[in-house]
Design an enzyme around this catalytic site. Sequence first.
Site, PDB file in Angstrom:
ATOM      1  N   HIS A   1      -7.780   7.243   0.635  1.00  0.00           N
ATOM      2  CA  HIS A   1      -8.691   6.120   0.905  1.00  0.00           C
ATOM      3  C   HIS A   1      -9.268   5.538  -0.379  1.00  0.00           C
ATOM      4  O   HIS A   1     -10.311   4.896  -0.363  1.00  0.00           O
ATOM      5  CB  HIS A   1      -9.892   6.527   1.797  1.00  0.00           C
TER       6      HIS A   1
ATOM      7  N   ARG B   1      -7.791  14.377  13.549  1.00  0.00           N
ATOM      8  CA  ARG B   1      -7.639  15.482  12.587  1.00  0.00           C
ATOM      9  C   ARG B   1      -8.893  16.333  12.543  1.00  0.00           C
ATOM     10  O   ARG B   1     -10.008  15.814  12.625  1.00  0.00           O
ATOM     11  CB  ARG B   1      -7.366  14.929  11.181  1.00  0.00           C
TER      12      ARG B   1
ATOM     13  N   ARG C   1       0.864  -1.189   0.000  1.00  0.00           N
ATOM     14  CA  ARG C   1       0.000   0.000   0.000  1.00  0.00           C
ATOM     15  C   ARG C   1       0.898   1.236   0.000  1.00  0.00           C
ATOM     16  O   ARG C   1       1.801   1.358   0.830  1.00  0.00           O
ATOM     17  CB  ARG C   1      -0.850  -0.004   1.261  1.00  0.00           C
TER      18      ARG C   1
ATOM     19  N   ASN D   1     -19.517  -0.192  12.397  1.00  0.00           N
ATOM     20  CA  ASN D   1     -19.867  -0.627  13.756  1.00  0.00           C
ATOM     21  C   ASN D   1     -20.736   0.312  14.569  1.00  0.00           C
ATOM     22  O   ASN D   1     -21.371  -0.128  15.522  1.00  0.00           O
ATOM     23  CB  ASN D   1     -18.577  -0.883  14.550  1.00  0.00           C
TER      24      ASN D   1
ATOM     25  N   GLU E   1      -9.067  -3.363   2.706  1.00  0.00           N
ATOM     26  CA  GLU E   1      -8.037  -2.784   1.836  1.00  0.00           C
ATOM     27  C   GLU E   1      -6.985  -3.818   1.464  1.00  0.00           C
ATOM     28  O   GLU E   1      -6.484  -3.830   0.339  1.00  0.00           O
ATOM     29  CB  GLU E   1      -7.404  -1.569   2.514  1.00  0.00           C
TER      30      GLU E   1
ATOM     31  N   LEU F   1     -15.571   5.852   7.197  1.00  0.00           N
ATOM     32  CA  LEU F   1     -15.534   6.512   8.505  1.00  0.00           C
ATOM     33  C   LEU F   1     -14.735   5.659   9.469  1.00  0.00           C
ATOM     34  O   LEU F   1     -15.266   4.729  10.094  1.00  0.00           O
ATOM     35  CB  LEU F   1     -16.967   6.713   9.031  1.00  0.00           C
ATOM     36  N   GLY F   2     -13.462   5.924   9.555  1.00  0.00           N
ATOM     37  CA  GLY F   2     -12.601   5.216  10.500  1.00  0.00           C
ATOM     38  C   GLY F   2     -11.845   6.250  11.295  1.00  0.00           C
ATOM     39  O   GLY F   2     -12.325   7.372  11.482  1.00  0.00           O
TER      40      GLY F   2
HETATM   41  P1  AMP Z   1     -10.599   2.203  11.604  1.00  0.00           P
HETATM   42  O1  AMP Z   1      -9.636   3.337  11.412  1.00  0.00           O
HETATM   43  O2  AMP Z   1     -11.376   1.884  10.356  1.00  0.00           O
HETATM   44  O3  AMP Z   1      -9.993   0.998  12.239  1.00  0.00           O
HETATM   45  O4  AMP Z   1     -11.708   2.723  12.630  1.00  0.00           O
HETATM   46  C1  AMP Z   1     -11.381   3.045  13.940  1.00  0.00           C
HETATM   47  C2  AMP Z   1     -12.539   3.760  14.575  1.00  0.00           C
HETATM   48  O5  AMP Z   1     -13.689   2.902  14.561  1.00  0.00           O
HETATM   49  C3  AMP Z   1     -12.281   4.117  16.005  1.00  0.00           C
HETATM   50  O6  AMP Z   1     -12.728   5.429  16.261  1.00  0.00           O
HETATM   51  C4  AMP Z   1     -13.138   3.149  16.766  1.00  0.00           C
HETATM   52  O7  AMP Z   1     -13.553   3.711  17.961  1.00  0.00           O
HETATM   53  C5  AMP Z   1     -14.314   2.999  15.829  1.00  0.00           C
HETATM   54  N1  AMP Z   1     -15.088   1.800  16.194  1.00  0.00           N
HETATM   55  C6  AMP Z   1     -14.739   0.520  16.057  1.00  0.00           C
HETATM   56  N2  AMP Z   1     -15.724  -0.281  16.561  1.00  0.00           N
HETATM   57  C7  AMP Z   1     -16.712   0.533  16.993  1.00  0.00           C
HETATM   58  C8  AMP Z   1     -17.986   0.323  17.612  1.00  0.00           C
HETATM   59  N3  AMP Z   1     -18.449  -0.908  17.882  1.00  0.00           N
HETATM   60  N4  AMP Z   1     -18.713   1.400  17.945  1.00  0.00           N
HETATM   61  C9  AMP Z   1     -18.262   2.640  17.692  1.00  0.00           C
HETATM   62  N5  AMP Z   1     -17.087   2.902  17.121  1.00  0.00           N
HETATM   63  C10 AMP Z   1     -16.309   1.873  16.762  1.00  0.00           C
END
Ligand code: AMP
Length: 615
Positions: A173, A234, A84, A328, A382, A202-203
């Site tokens: 992304h 950010r 990546r 999630n 990914e 949304l991560g």
């Molecule tokens: P990522 O960057 O895609 O791994 O996403 C990370 C984000 O997803 C973090 O802010 C985590 O708190 C959120 N997250 C993961 N599981 C949950 C959940 N069950 N409820 C709320 N937020 C979540």
Amino acid sequence: MQILVINCGSSSLKADVREHATGEYVAKMVIDRVGSEAATLRFEDEEPTPLPGEVGHKEALEISLTRLLQRLSDPEAITAIGHRVVHGGARFTRPVLIDDQVEAAIEELSALAPLHNPANLAGIRAARALLPSLPHVAVFDTAFHATLPRRARVYALPHELAEDPGLRRFGFHGISHAYVARQAANYLDADMRDLRLITCHLGNGASVCAVEFGRSIETSMGLTPLEGLVMGTRSGDIDPGLLFHLMREYDYSAEELDHLLNHKSGLAGLSGIGNDLRDIEARAAEGDEHCRLAIQVFAHRVRKYIGAYAAIMGGVDAIVFTAGIGENSALMRHRIAQRLDFLGARHDEDRNRELRLPSGPAVERISTPHSRTHLLVARTDESRAIAEATSLIVLKSDAVARAQRPIPVAVSARHIHLTQEAVETLFGPGYQLTPRNDLSQPGQFAAEETLRVVGPKNEFPAVRILGPTRSLNQLEISRTDEFALGIDAPVRASGDVANSPGILLVGPAGELKLEQGVICAWRHIHMTPDDAAHFGVHDRDVVEVAITGGDRDLTFGDVLVRVKDSYRLEMHIDTDEGNAANLGRGATGTLISTEGRAQLQRRATRYDTVDAAAE
Ligand code: AMP
């Protein structure tokens, strides 16, 4: 075929081995806190183990890859490595095989992604040093957004700056947006080219993308991954004037502002308790005002972008949520998706709340059955997308390498194959053909004997007989010969003479009126099973062959592949075809099977009747 996928980030390093055919994990490994004394190595479903001392990217990768390879039952099954790479700039608009020049270009792009590209590059260098004989492929996070129209990628700066190719919106992304857009289209049983999608990744990092008819036409991240949505740490969009204000009135330096907006802001900054939405949701439920505000601001920003992107595309067919929060957080999805009725999107709160994505690739609907716009939740992957892109590149370059083997092309003048019975009718009882010269296909020869062939319009005085004798009589002529003789012969594979016209044959000892057997030979390639494996084709495939390097280059479509142990690699065409390409002795062609499907088709029906034994 297995693909090793390496995602070497600034503070973590992930390496997966995936089965090419199924996408299944063969092994999975993560190193956290790379570059610190607290670095740990974790294999799937195992407790993390500390790595020795302060481990940099190079050492981390060496240690981890060595351990990963030791765990594999068949390390030889790895055929390629996909990396990546976050920033591909304007140059890399699709995945590429990595060589020294590509490596240097990725290094040059570090100025645009100082946090990411140097780490990606360290991973590439270490992996190429460890596995030098395997192909390495770079898959770029920016590449999917190469299709952004100018109006969406230009910053409204003075034109000298606005037109600087390094000062534009790139978007990130892309691997994830492209993957979930494909997943969503599959789920909807539709072609991406017919859909207008808004994908919301949304991560911890977050961005939205407008995917119009399969192409990214707008996305919320820009020159850097700081623009757009509120993220884990950010800020996303701010008034640029705020920067000057903070510099002038609060004495912030450029470095401090960079740190503030990249690492101290977003959900972490607003909530004051960190970037993990799970914690923020829990505290908000207990009444924490900061955490409630963090959730509200995050959701508001996503809604704002969805509305904007629907306006840009003139509508939307599906809105897709993905990544840690999108997959999630029912609460966040609810806040984003409520009151989107004006877009035709009605979310089903029960489905949303009860949704648990199953493991593996998954897409679920959270809109009501009658919602005109679908609301979907898709699991992003990914690493799988990188593995797929990598195997595609490797297969493609294999196909190109295969196509490099030239195929000798022989031009066959009109000729005739006879049964022993016909030979005796025409030349006398017990007559045996006399070999004159050997042909390229083993055991085949041109005979001394010729025949007079008499058509309704004209005749040919001396048509060469080819031996040995066969189980069927067959006269092979060109289209021009057909006009001359005054008959209409079909284009057929050798041996397929049913319902073909007949003709009068005249020999020194008698005449033979054939009831059928005149064909215009279907251009074909003879090859051995080894050749077929080399070219990646099968008996009775239909391919294209390019004739280049002459003054009448042309590509023959509809070329039949015939495979047999006893064959020698050679393409056979008739005199019309040879003349059309101005072919001389020693001519060769190139099998076009690159990117396959369009050129290489199987036609079971027309050719199942071919009686290979008759050849
Ligand atoms: P990522 O960057 O895609 O791994 O996403 C990370 C984000 O997803 C973090 O802010 C985590 O708190 C959120 N997250 C993961 N599981 C949950 C959940 N069950 N409820 C709320 N937020 C979540």
